[in-house]
Design a protein around this motif. Sequence first.
Motif, PDB file in Angstrom:
ATOM      1  N   HIS A 111      44.641  21.693 -23.607  1.00  0.00           N
ATOM      2  CA  HIS A 111      45.911  21.319 -24.219  1.00  0.00           C
ATOM      3  C   HIS A 111      46.761  20.491 -23.254  1.00  0.00           C
ATOM      4  N   THR A 112      47.527  19.595 -23.858  1.00  0.00           N
ATOM      5  CA  THR A 112      48.538  18.835 -23.107  1.00  0.00           C
ATOM      6  C   THR A 112      49.929  19.044 -23.697  1.00  0.00           C
ATOM      7  N   ASP A 113      50.022  19.874 -24.726  1.00  0.00           N
ATOM      8  CA  ASP A 113      51.324  20.151 -25.331  1.00  0.00           C
ATOM      9  C   ASP A 113      52.200  20.915 -24.341  1.00  0.00           C
ATOM     10  N   THR A 114      53.442  20.495 -24.208  1.00  0.00           N
ATOM     11  CA  THR A 114      54.340  21.092 -23.206  1.00  0.00           C
ATOM     12  C   THR A 114      54.587  22.558 -23.483  1.00  0.00           C
ATOM     13  N   ASP A 115      54.790  22.953 -24.749  1.00  0.00           N
ATOM     14  CA  ASP A 115      55.055  24.352 -25.068  1.00  0.00           C
ATOM     15  C   ASP A 115      53.881  25.246 -24.687  1.00  0.00           C
ATOM     16  N   VAL A 116      52.655  24.778 -24.954  1.00  0.00           N
ATOM     17  CA  VAL A 116      51.477  25.575 -24.615  1.00  0.00           C
ATOM     18  C   VAL A 116      51.350  25.721 -23.108  1.00  0.00           C
ATOM     19  N   LEU A 117      51.526  24.634 -22.388  1.00  0.00           N
ATOM     20  CA  LEU A 117      51.384  24.685 -20.932  1.00  0.00           C
ATOM     21  C   LEU A 117      52.459  25.565 -20.298  1.00  0.00           C
ATOM     22  N   GLU A 118      53.673  25.486 -20.811  1.00  0.00           N
ATOM     23  CA  GLU A 118      54.725  26.350 -20.269  1.00  0.00           C
ATOM     24  C   GLU A 118      54.447  27.809 -20.583  1.00  0.00           C
ATOM     25  N   ALA A 119      53.848  28.092 -21.746  1.00  0.00           N
ATOM     26  CA  ALA A 119      53.479  29.472 -22.069  1.00  0.00           C
ATOM     27  C   ALA A 119      52.396  29.975 -21.107  1.00  0.00           C
ATOM     28  N   CYS A 120      51.428  29.136 -20.770  1.00  0.00           N
ATOM     29  CA  CYS A 120      50.414  29.519 -19.785  1.00  0.00           C
ATOM     30  C   CYS A 120      51.057  29.780 -18.419  1.00  0.00           C
ATOM     31  N   SER A 121      51.985  28.926 -18.041  1.00  0.00           N
ATOM     32  CA  SER A 121      52.666  29.097 -16.765  1.00  0.00           C
ATOM     33  C   SER A 121      53.433  30.417 -16.724  1.00  0.00           C
ATOM     34  N   MET A 122      54.144  30.738 -17.812  1.00  0.00           N
ATOM     35  CA  MET A 122      54.901  31.980 -17.844  1.00  0.00           C
ATOM     36  C   MET A 122      53.988  33.204 -17.882  1.00  0.00           C
ATOM     37  N   THR A 123      52.822  33.071 -18.494  1.00  0.00           N
ATOM     38  CA  THR A 123      51.868  34.186 -18.490  1.00  0.00           C
ATOM     39  C   THR A 123      51.373  34.470 -17.086  1.00  0.00           C
ATOM     40  N   PHE A 124      51.014  33.426 -16.331  1.00  0.00           N
ATOM     41  CA  PHE A 124      50.613  33.620 -14.932  1.00  0.00           C
ATOM     42  C   PHE A 124      51.768  34.213 -14.117  1.00  0.00           C
ATOM     43  N   HIS A 125      52.972  33.765 -14.410  1.00  0.00           N
ATOM     44  CA  HIS A 125      54.132  34.291 -13.685  1.00  0.00           C
ATOM     45  C   HIS A 125      54.315  35.784 -13.968  1.00  0.00           C
ATOM     46  N   ALA A 126      54.074  36.213 -15.214  1.00  0.00           N
ATOM     47  CA  ALA A 126      54.206  37.628 -15.546  1.00  0.00           C
ATOM     48  C   ALA A 126      53.097  38.460 -14.924  1.00  0.00           C
ATOM     49  N   LEU A 127      51.879  37.900 -14.854  1.00  0.00           N
ATOM     50  CA  LEU A 127      50.748  38.644 -14.295  1.00  0.00           C
ATOM     51  C   LEU A 127      50.753  38.670 -12.780  1.00  0.00           C
ATOM     52  N   CYS A 128      51.341  37.641 -12.146  1.00  0.00           N
ATOM     53  CA  CYS A 128      51.361  37.560 -10.674  1.00  0.00           C
ATOM     54  C   CYS A 128      52.525  38.386 -10.125  1.00  0.00           C
ATOM     55  N   ASN A 129      52.401  39.690 -10.262  1.00  0.00           N
ATOM     56  CA  ASN A 129      53.423  40.597  -9.761  1.00  0.00           C
ATOM     57  C   ASN A 129      52.837  41.357  -8.581  1.00  0.00           C
ATOM     58  N   GLU A 130      53.451  41.187  -7.419  1.00  0.00           N
ATOM     59  CA  GLU A 130      52.916  41.776  -6.193  1.00  0.00           C
ATOM     60  C   GLU A 130      52.961  43.301  -6.211  1.00  0.00           C
ATOM     61  N   GLU A 131      53.690  43.910  -7.135  1.00  0.00           N
ATOM     62  CA  GLU A 131      53.780  45.362  -7.176  1.00  0.00           C
ATOM     63  C   GLU A 131      52.521  46.005  -7.739  1.00  0.00           C
ATOM     64  N   PHE A 132      51.675  45.233  -8.411  1.00  0.00           N
ATOM     65  CA  PHE A 132      50.497  45.791  -9.060  1.00  0.00           C
ATOM     66  C   PHE A 132      49.239  45.322  -8.337  1.00  0.00           C
ATOM     67  N   THR A 133      48.208  46.124  -8.460  1.00  0.00           N
ATOM     68  CA  THR A 133      46.956  45.840  -7.738  1.00  0.00           C
ATOM     69  C   THR A 133      46.217  44.644  -8.309  1.00  0.00           C
ATOM     70  N   ILE A 134      46.577  44.215  -9.490  1.00  0.00           N
ATOM     71  CA  ILE A 134      45.878  43.076 -10.082  1.00  0.00           C
ATOM     72  C   ILE A 134      46.384  41.753  -9.514  1.00  0.00           C
ATOM     73  N   PHE A 135      47.380  41.780  -8.612  1.00  0.00           N
ATOM     74  CA  PHE A 135      47.990  40.550  -8.129  1.00  0.00           C
ATOM     75  C   PHE A 135      46.960  39.632  -7.475  1.00  0.00           C
ATOM     76  N   ASN A 136      46.134  40.175  -6.596  1.00  0.00           N
ATOM     77  CA  ASN A 136      45.177  39.325  -5.878  1.00  0.00           C
ATOM     78  C   ASN A 136      44.216  38.633  -6.839  1.00  0.00           C
ATOM     79  N   ARG A 137      43.772  39.385  -7.835  1.00  0.00           N
ATOM     80  CA  ARG A 137      42.838  38.819  -8.804  1.00  0.00           C
ATOM     81  C   ARG A 137      43.486  37.649  -9.570  1.00  0.00           C
ATOM     82  N   VAL A 138      44.739  37.836  -9.985  1.00  0.00           N
ATOM     83  CA  VAL A 138      45.435  36.794 -10.745  1.00  0.00           C
ATOM     84  C   VAL A 138      45.809  35.629  -9.835  1.00  0.00           C
ATOM     85  N   ASP A 139      46.233  35.920  -8.592  1.00  0.00           N
ATOM     86  CA  ASP A 139      46.651  34.866  -7.674  1.00  0.00           C
ATOM     87  C   ASP A 139      45.488  33.940  -7.337  1.00  0.00           C
TER      88      ASP A 139
END
Length: 1259
Positions: free
Chosen positions: A614-642
């Motif tokens: 996709h090149t649609d701005t809304d889709v790309l921003e949604a992907c960016s915000m999803t990574f931002h929500a998953l990349c939380n250093e408080e949880f053990t999944i951070f390294n995997r997502v990072d």
Amino acid sequence: MIAAQELQTDFHFPQEADTQLSSDTDLEDPEGRNAKPGKGKKGKKGPGEKGKGSGAKGQGRVNGHHQENGMENLSLFEVVKLGKSATQSVVDDWIESYKNDRDIALLELINFFIQCSGCKGAVSSEMFRHMQNSEIIRKMTEEFDEDSGDYPLTMTGPVWKKFKSSFCEFIGVLVRQCQYSIIYDEYMMDTVISLLTGLSDSQVRAFRHTSTLAAMKLMTALVNVALNLSINMDNTQRQYETERNKSVGKRANERLELLLQKRKELQENQDEIENMMNAIFKGVFVHRYRDSIAEIRAICIEEIGVWMKMYSDAFLNDSYLKYVGWTMHDKQGEVRLKCLTALQGLYYNRELNARLELFTSRFKDRIVSMTLDKEYDVAVQAIKLLTLVLQSSDEVLTAEDCESVYHLVYSAHRPVAVAAGEFLYKKLFSHRGSEDEGLPRRGRQCLNANLIKTTVFFFLESELHEHGAYLVDSMWDCASDLLKDWESMISLLLDEPFPGEEALTDRQETALIEIMLCAVRQACECHPPVGRGTGKRVLTAKEKKTQLDDRTKITEIFAVALPLLLAKYCVDAEKVTNLLQLPQYFDLEIYTTGRLEKHLDALLRQIREVVEKHTDTDVLEACSMTFHALCNEEFTIFNRVDIARSQLLDEQVDKFNRLLEDFLQEGEEPDEDDAYQVLSTLKRITAFHNAHDLSQWDLFTSNYRLLNTGLQNGDMPEQIVIHALQCTHYVILWNLAKVSEGSSKKGDLMTVRKQMRAFCHMCQRYLSSVNTAVKEQAFTILCDALMIFSHQIVANGRDALESLIFSPDSSLQTELLNFILDHVFIDQDDDSNSTDGQQDDEAGKIEALHKRRNLLAAYCKLIIYNVVEINTGADIFKQYMRYYNDYGDIIKETMSKTRQIDKIQCAKTLILSLQQLFNEMLSDLGCNFDRSSSAFCGIKELARRFSLTFGLDQLKTREAIAMLHKDGIEFAFKEPSPQGEGHPPLNLAFLDILSEFSSKLLRQDKKTVHLYLERFMTFQMALQREDCWLPLISYRNSLQAGADDDTMSIVSGISSRGSSRSKKTKPPASTGKRKLPEEESSCSSSDAGVWMGREQGAQTPVMMPSPHLTSTVLRDAKKLRPEEGYMGVYAMSNEPQPTPLQQPHQTNIDYNTQVTWMLAQRQQQDRGNMQYVKMRSHMPHAMRRGTGLMEDDEQQPIVEDVMMSSDERLEDLNEGMDFDTMDIDLPPSKNRRERSELKPDYFDPASIMDDSVLNVSMF
């Protein structure tokens, strides 16, 4: 039902009493209200009756008052007010007193109602024995003080908080305790009903309100008694029939006689109760349900609803329902609300529905229309009533009626929407047939799945797809179980339809995904969507537990299902955008505790695939915000997502740099494929850079190089330039964030400074681009950058960032302003290019207007925060009227904020905007324009609007208004007439516009402004009366309008040398106070007549040309006040004075002569003023001694009400001049404190004699 005769006519009011009391009563037969002839007379007692029951006293009461230990305690009113005693015991005490002496007890009860009305008077025993009720009421009316505001039923405070409920409870308990004997004695109830009926007709609102409330509660209690009597009669009749049907040998004749006697007594009692109710209904309700006071009408409607619900056999018929139906059209919301709540109690009981059919058919349309009532509380209750009607019968409401309620689920008012949601749920989802019993609880074929489909169909048919959150919120309270059935929703999306089942269309799947997302958001956030509700509320412990449970359930379900949904709909941008918002509401710890890591990996792979496709701005921003929500250093999944995020961004940045090299190095023009590759990669990087720090990749250099090449060649695709500008902006903001946090290196601060300045210069150059979209992007980013790097960057202790402050130079400010004028203040048609139908065209216009409003708001923020010069707002403010519908709110708020920063500079900006419009008008119409033209009238109307924005507090805006007039006067006389001397200045008509602000001047400032105006006027100007000079005449009149109330104004001030005020001694000449020249003076009536005859038609004061004149009387030709006719202060010479035309040799008068003449004028006027004040100060005392008619000090003229001015500035002119002045000790007045708070005059009155005046011809 109530067909018995009325109470006897002894309880009527005389005719004169009716006319004396209520004027808004609707009584037609005041003498025919009462019932039962020969009963209940309350007049004087006969000798044989007088001693009846009067010998004994109640053990606990003396003279009708409660007793405690043999001491008189409290009255009935005070006992009820305190509320410490149980109502039952209070009533029992009163009944005991009534049995001992009914007159004393009734007297206390009467006084109880009088005191409850707030009346300080009391009915005495003598009045009770010898006066009719009408006379008693008239007496109490005369003693009532309505202005006191002491009305117990509405008073606030801990003492009165429960008084109304105690009052109503007392009446109910009183009737209940008396229902077996006392109420049938033909004395107590007749007296009370007669009193309340009379009070309900009173003109005194408190009497009317109290008596109506008491009568309605009394009626309610009587209805309850009547209901009990009816039940007892039915039971007695049944017992009698049973006994009579027995065989002769088993029948008990004595029992039959007892039952007959009992039934006869019950029938008589019921007839008596019916007579009482008839008297109350016809004497009080029928008239007071139309009372002028809404609260009284509401009381009547509320109680009739209670009667119909309590005793439906007697009251639930059209004869009584009609009053409720009629009152539903009441103009007050509280009355309409009582109608609806009364009807809800009736419709709630399904057994009563048959009796409501006629009423429903007659008033159904009115109830439906009340769902759109302007009072939201009324609308809510109307919807709830329709819900009850719907439950009673499906056939009553038509499809149109239901549709009028359906659309209210999208209302911004949440209670209305929730009520409509419940109606919708009852109509569409609550009906379950026998075929639904065997359906599974989960899956595609479950009952909830069908209901979810119905919800989707309704959502699509409403054609308000963007309001999915509103629909979910409306149904949340009544259908949360349905909306939380996410398994069924997922099954509808993923499972294949069964044979014979119709599959969801693409549009329906999109709507279902949106509803599913909104339901997830509502469950996790637990507050209404934006625009509905006042904000987040504090959750209870139960709500918090439910929230945590829902979040856990959401994570467990969608952690597994989301990768599958993304895989199925990965090519659909709208569906993917909504699905990618779900991880924001996950409990990420469950990925580890639930061993769902493989599903996390699948989700990351799907997101990566979505980014690549996709090149649609809304889709790309949604992907960016999803990574931002998953990349939380408080949880053990951070390294995997990072790791997944870093790999994705590495690939994209490397690809961008590689494509950029090829794109920029080609000697020939790049093809479209290369440009598309660069653009799509740049879009992905920009979307991620919004939420993620990409500082490790040097994106500033590559983007700046791309932008610079675009400027040099001029053929760069617009979308590439737009995203490059945005990406570079993000780079600078992330670098600034690192510098602000102190986590950067030493050289990073200078790097940010260089990058910021270079980027701002680049954006400034792009403002001159030929592409509108590029210019808009450059403008928006420039405004944001200037705001961020303004002087406010060092606030809150960030002094280390001082070197980053960037202030726009004049050229940049000019370019920004020109952009606003060229791209914002344009006609709607010029900016609309849509030709795809009228609907698309309207949508395009709205979108374009929204974009222009954002551009204007971005620039206005620069003005408000003092980033650009305030005077640049003149070009914005002058568009206020022309573009009021589009930008009026933004411009008005900008003016308000600017005035808070600098009142004077804001006023100068406003007058500058008017001057610019005036100059534009001159260039279009020429100097000989018509002042009635639309252009000039438009400027004048704009000035009026500007004047209104200054508010009513003249002290706060005093200096600003003064400066506004100063600039306006200077502008009006700035340019001489192109036709030569003797013609008005070119801009003189501007004074007509300036006069719109004269009303905002204080009285003393009007005089000072008038003096400043005279600096620019010549003697010939003052004498002109042609139409071309009317602006000057009208402006001068506007400055003098406020001074007419004070023709003998006196200016008193204290010099800077500190001369003290003395009552009797004359101050030394060197410290004497100096008075400013006045616009009005007094003279004898004969002298005024001479002047009026000499100068006919003169409406404005003029400056006299010759120093030979020795009185300022010639400056005002208006009539004197009557008391001024006694004074011969100024004697006008009878010798003929030379006119200006006869003095050609005096046209060139030196400056010293001018000053001498003006000071002489002031001296003569001051002497007259002092003598006048002295004479006026003695006149009241003489009049008091002579006649004694003026004992009130307020009758004295307030001579202190004068202009306060700063006279220290004239001290140098006063030195060396011995004026015959005196100190006036002005009597204190109510305006002394107000004037002491006034600031010094903004204009310098002494400037009339400074050197600059030499350049202006005075004569």
